[in-house]
Design a protein around this motif. Structure first.
Motif, PDB file in Angstrom:
ATOM      1  N   GLY A 115       6.972  -7.597  15.163  1.00 18.99           N
ATOM      2  CA  GLY A 115       6.106  -8.741  15.421  1.00 18.99           C
ATOM      3  C   GLY A 115       6.778 -10.096  15.274  1.00 18.99           C
ATOM      4  N   LYS A 116       6.222 -11.077  16.294  1.00 16.33           N
ATOM      5  CA  LYS A 116       6.813 -12.528  15.912  1.00 16.33           C
ATOM      6  C   LYS A 116       5.662 -13.292  15.517  1.00 16.33           C
ATOM      7  N   GLY A 117       6.044 -14.061  14.410  1.00 19.48           N
ATOM      8  CA  GLY A 117       5.129 -15.028  13.982  1.00 19.48           C
ATOM      9  C   GLY A 117       5.425 -16.501  14.606  1.00 19.48           C
ATOM     10  N   GLU A 118       4.538 -17.381  14.107  1.00 14.54           N
ATOM     11  CA  GLU A 118       4.529 -18.775  14.299  1.00 14.54           C
ATOM     12  C   GLU A 118       4.429 -19.639  13.208  1.00 14.54           C
ATOM     13  N   ARG A 119       5.336 -20.594  13.219  1.00 15.90           N
ATOM     14  CA  ARG A 119       5.226 -21.414  11.834  1.00 15.90           C
ATOM     15  C   ARG A 119       4.165 -22.342  11.643  1.00 15.90           C
ATOM     16  N   LEU A 120       3.665 -22.963  10.882  1.00 15.56           N
ATOM     17  CA  LEU A 120       2.813 -23.824  10.248  1.00 15.56           C
ATOM     18  C   LEU A 120       2.809 -25.062  11.197  1.00 15.56           C
ATOM     19  N   ASP A 121       1.685 -25.495  11.932  1.00 14.35           N
ATOM     20  CA  ASP A 121       2.015 -26.661  12.776  1.00 14.35           C
ATOM     21  C   ASP A 121       1.109 -27.771  11.853  1.00 14.35           C
ATOM     22  N   LYS A 122       1.090 -28.998  12.349  1.00 13.76           N
ATOM     23  CA  LYS A 122       0.504 -30.077  11.562  1.00 13.76           C
ATOM     24  C   LYS A 122      -1.129 -30.119  11.170  1.00 13.76           C
ATOM     25  N   GLU A 123      -1.608 -29.209  12.092  1.00 12.68           N
ATOM     26  CA  GLU A 123      -3.174 -28.806  11.705  1.00 12.68           C
ATOM     27  C   GLU A 123      -3.435 -27.505  10.997  1.00 12.68           C
ATOM     28  N   GLY A 124      -2.247 -27.016  10.603  1.00 14.10           N
ATOM     29  CA  GLY A 124      -2.166 -25.999   9.421  1.00 14.10           C
ATOM     30  C   GLY A 124      -2.432 -24.441  10.036  1.00 14.10           C
ATOM     31  N   LYS A 125      -2.345 -24.534  11.202  1.00 18.65           N
ATOM     32  CA  LYS A 125      -2.498 -23.300  11.992  1.00 18.65           C
ATOM     33  C   LYS A 125      -1.126 -22.421  12.110  1.00 18.65           C
ATOM     34  N   CYS A 126      -1.130 -21.092  11.979  1.00 18.78           N
ATOM     35  CA  CYS A 126      -0.029 -20.373  12.073  1.00 18.78           C
ATOM     36  C   CYS A 126      -0.429 -19.027  12.590  1.00 18.78           C
ATOM     37  N   ARG A 127       0.777 -18.196  12.737  1.00 15.29           N
ATOM     38  CA  ARG A 127       0.527 -16.666  13.007  1.00 15.29           C
ATOM     39  C   ARG A 127       1.400 -16.100  12.019  1.00 15.29           C
ATOM     40  N   LEU A 128       0.955 -14.990  11.272  1.00 18.03           N
ATOM     41  CA  LEU A 128       1.713 -14.373  10.294  1.00 18.03           C
ATOM     42  C   LEU A 128       1.787 -12.609  10.850  1.00 18.03           C
ATOM     43  N   VAL A 129       2.881 -12.214  10.535  1.00 17.29           N
ATOM     44  CA  VAL A 129       3.030 -10.878  11.042  1.00 17.29           C
ATOM     45  C   VAL A 129       3.904 -10.154   9.820  1.00 17.29           C
ATOM     46  N   GLY A 130       3.427  -8.697   9.700  1.00 13.69           N
ATOM     47  CA  GLY A 130       4.202  -7.786   8.863  1.00 13.69           C
ATOM     48  C   GLY A 130       4.253  -6.446   9.182  1.00 13.69           C
ATOM     49  N   VAL A 131       5.382  -5.741   9.072  1.00 13.24           N
ATOM     50  CA  VAL A 131       5.395  -4.483   9.330  1.00 13.24           C
ATOM     51  C   VAL A 131       5.286  -3.583   8.095  1.00 13.24           C
ATOM     52  N   ALA A 132       4.824  -2.687   7.874  1.00 15.70           N
ATOM     53  CA  ALA A 132       4.751  -1.763   6.618  1.00 15.70           C
ATOM     54  C   ALA A 132       4.907  -0.348   7.173  1.00 15.70           C
ATOM     55  N   LYS A 133       5.478   0.554   6.351  1.00 18.92           N
ATOM     56  CA  LYS A 133       5.815   1.800   6.310  1.00 18.92           C
ATOM     57  C   LYS A 133       4.374   2.631   5.791  1.00 18.92           C
ATOM     58  N   VAL A 134       3.891   3.542   6.460  1.00 18.40           N
ATOM     59  CA  VAL A 134       2.617   4.056   6.030  1.00 18.40           C
ATOM     60  C   VAL A 134       3.059   5.604   5.625  1.00 18.40           C
ATOM     61  N   ASP A 135       2.844   5.943   4.337  1.00 17.64           N
ATOM     62  CA  ASP A 135       2.998   7.090   3.676  1.00 17.64           C
ATOM     63  C   ASP A 135       2.103   7.962   3.841  1.00 17.64           C
ATOM     64  N   PRO A 136       2.268   9.393   3.959  1.00 16.57           N
ATOM     65  CA  PRO A 136       1.088  10.362   3.958  1.00 16.57           C
ATOM     66  C   PRO A 136       0.416  10.147   2.675  1.00 16.57           C
ATOM     67  N   ILE A 137      -0.794  10.359   2.963  1.00 17.13           N
ATOM     68  CA  ILE A 137      -1.832  10.484   1.837  1.00 17.13           C
ATOM     69  C   ILE A 137      -2.604  11.835   1.535  1.00 17.13           C
ATOM     70  N   ASP A 138      -3.115  12.069   0.628  1.00 15.64           N
ATOM     71  CA  ASP A 138      -3.968  13.455   0.124  1.00 15.64           C
ATOM     72  C   ASP A 138      -5.166  13.883   1.138  1.00 15.64           C
ATOM     73  N   ASP A 139      -4.877  13.787   2.571  1.00 12.68           N
ATOM     74  CA  ASP A 139      -6.078  14.006   3.311  1.00 12.68           C
ATOM     75  C   ASP A 139      -5.394  14.608   4.717  1.00 12.68           C
ATOM     76  N   LEU A 140      -5.412  15.914   4.882  1.00 12.01           N
ATOM     77  CA  LEU A 140      -4.838  16.540   6.139  1.00 12.01           C
ATOM     78  C   LEU A 140      -5.277  15.728   7.532  1.00 12.01           C
ATOM     79  N   PHE A 141      -6.614  15.560   7.455  1.00 11.97           N
ATOM     80  CA  PHE A 141      -7.049  14.906   8.884  1.00 11.97           C
ATOM     81  C   PHE A 141      -6.407  13.607   9.166  1.00 11.97           C
ATOM     82  N   MET A 142      -6.678  12.837   8.190  1.00 13.42           N
ATOM     83  CA  MET A 142      -5.924  11.270   8.281  1.00 13.42           C
ATOM     84  C   MET A 142      -4.410  11.443   8.606  1.00 13.42           C
ATOM     85  N   ASN A 143      -3.799  12.244   7.830  1.00 12.54           N
ATOM     86  CA  ASN A 143      -2.227  12.383   7.990  1.00 12.54           C
ATOM     87  C   ASN A 143      -2.084  12.979   9.611  1.00 12.54           C
ATOM     88  N   SER A 144      -2.997  13.724   9.984  1.00 14.59           N
ATOM     89  CA  SER A 144      -2.586  14.361  11.496  1.00 14.59           C
ATOM     90  C   SER A 144      -3.219  13.207  12.443  1.00 14.59           C
TER      91      SER A 144
END
Length: 242
Positions: free
Chosen positions: A192-221
């Motif tokens: 993802g590509k963000g955008e820095r804070l402008d003079k009006e306070g607007k910005c775009r914030l992005v973040g990538v995270a790893k999603v680990d399996p949970i104790d739920d077979l349906f959701m994991n699949s």
């Protein structure tokens, strides 16, 4: 799910002071710092003003807007209208030489609201989500740094994502830990590509995270866990200082 990032941000000690009721509503934040020549901490407080002045202590507001996206695994991104999300926090200017434009911020997660993904807020492949599908977002940590001059933003964001299908199914929480940045966030799959804070306070914030399996077979699949997710938030950040 977790993408643990070792944060170098110093902890910010902040508490809210509730004033007696008046016709005008306002918040005040107090900070404590230690003076080596005295045994008691020194308290400094700020109230809401209209501009960010060159003071050490600030109140910070965070608002989410429309035109956001959330992506997970190989699925197309969800188009997400997060307008109405908001939070209040506190900030302290970094006193080190060369870093005086940098403000360390800490948001009160008990006051931080991010709208859920549901049929009213989210579209997938051009269609609203089914009315029975809902994803609640419960923040657990939101803090980091903002450079006032450059507009660069980096905020550590930890949250639980709660998937539910009506009253018949509720998945265990998916834990997300990532850094929301105005720069680029890149994983093995998502980017993802963000955008820095402008003079009006607007910005775009992005973040990538790893999603680990949970104790739920349906959701994991269903989500193909482990995988990656991408948060792309259109937001406004404003400062109020004395």
């Amino acid at each position: 799910m977790g993408c643990k990032v070792n944060s170098s941000y110093p902890p910010i000690l902040c508490k809210q002071i509730h004033s007696k009721k008046t016709n005008r509503r306002f918040r005040t934040f107090a900070f404590s710092s230690y003076n080596r020549n005295q045994e008691e901490p020194i308290s400094t407080s700020t109230s809401i003003d209209t501009k960010l002045q060159k003071t050490d202590v600030c109140s910070v507001s965070f608002k989410t807007l429309e035109a956001c996206k959330l992506g997970i695994s190989s699925y197309p991104d969800f188009v997400y209208n997060a307008r109405g999300g908001m939070g209040i926090g506190s900030g302290r200017r970094n006193g080190q030489d060369g870093l005086k434009s940098e403000i360390s911020v800490c948001f009160d997660v008990n006051e931080l609201y991010i709208p859920p993904l549901m049929s009213e807020t989210t579209r997938f492949l051009g269609l609203p989500l089914p009315p029975f599908l809902k994803i609640d977002i419960v923040p657990e940590l939101f803090q980091g740094r903002i450079d006032q001059e450059s507009g660069e933003v980096e905020l550590q964001f930890n949250a639980k994502f709660l998937f539910s299908i009506g009253s018949i199914y509720r998945a265990p929480p998916l834990l997300v830990e990532t850094v929301l940045t105005s720069e680029e966030s890149k994983g093995a799959v998502k980017v993802g590509k963000g955008e820095r804070l402008d003079k009006e306070g607007k910005c775009r914030l992005v973040g990538v995270a790893k999603v680990d399996p949970i104790d739920d077979l349906f959701m994991n699949s269903f989500l193909g866990l482990p995988t990656e997710c991408l948060a792309d938030l259109n937001a406004i950040i404003e400062f109020c200082c004395s």
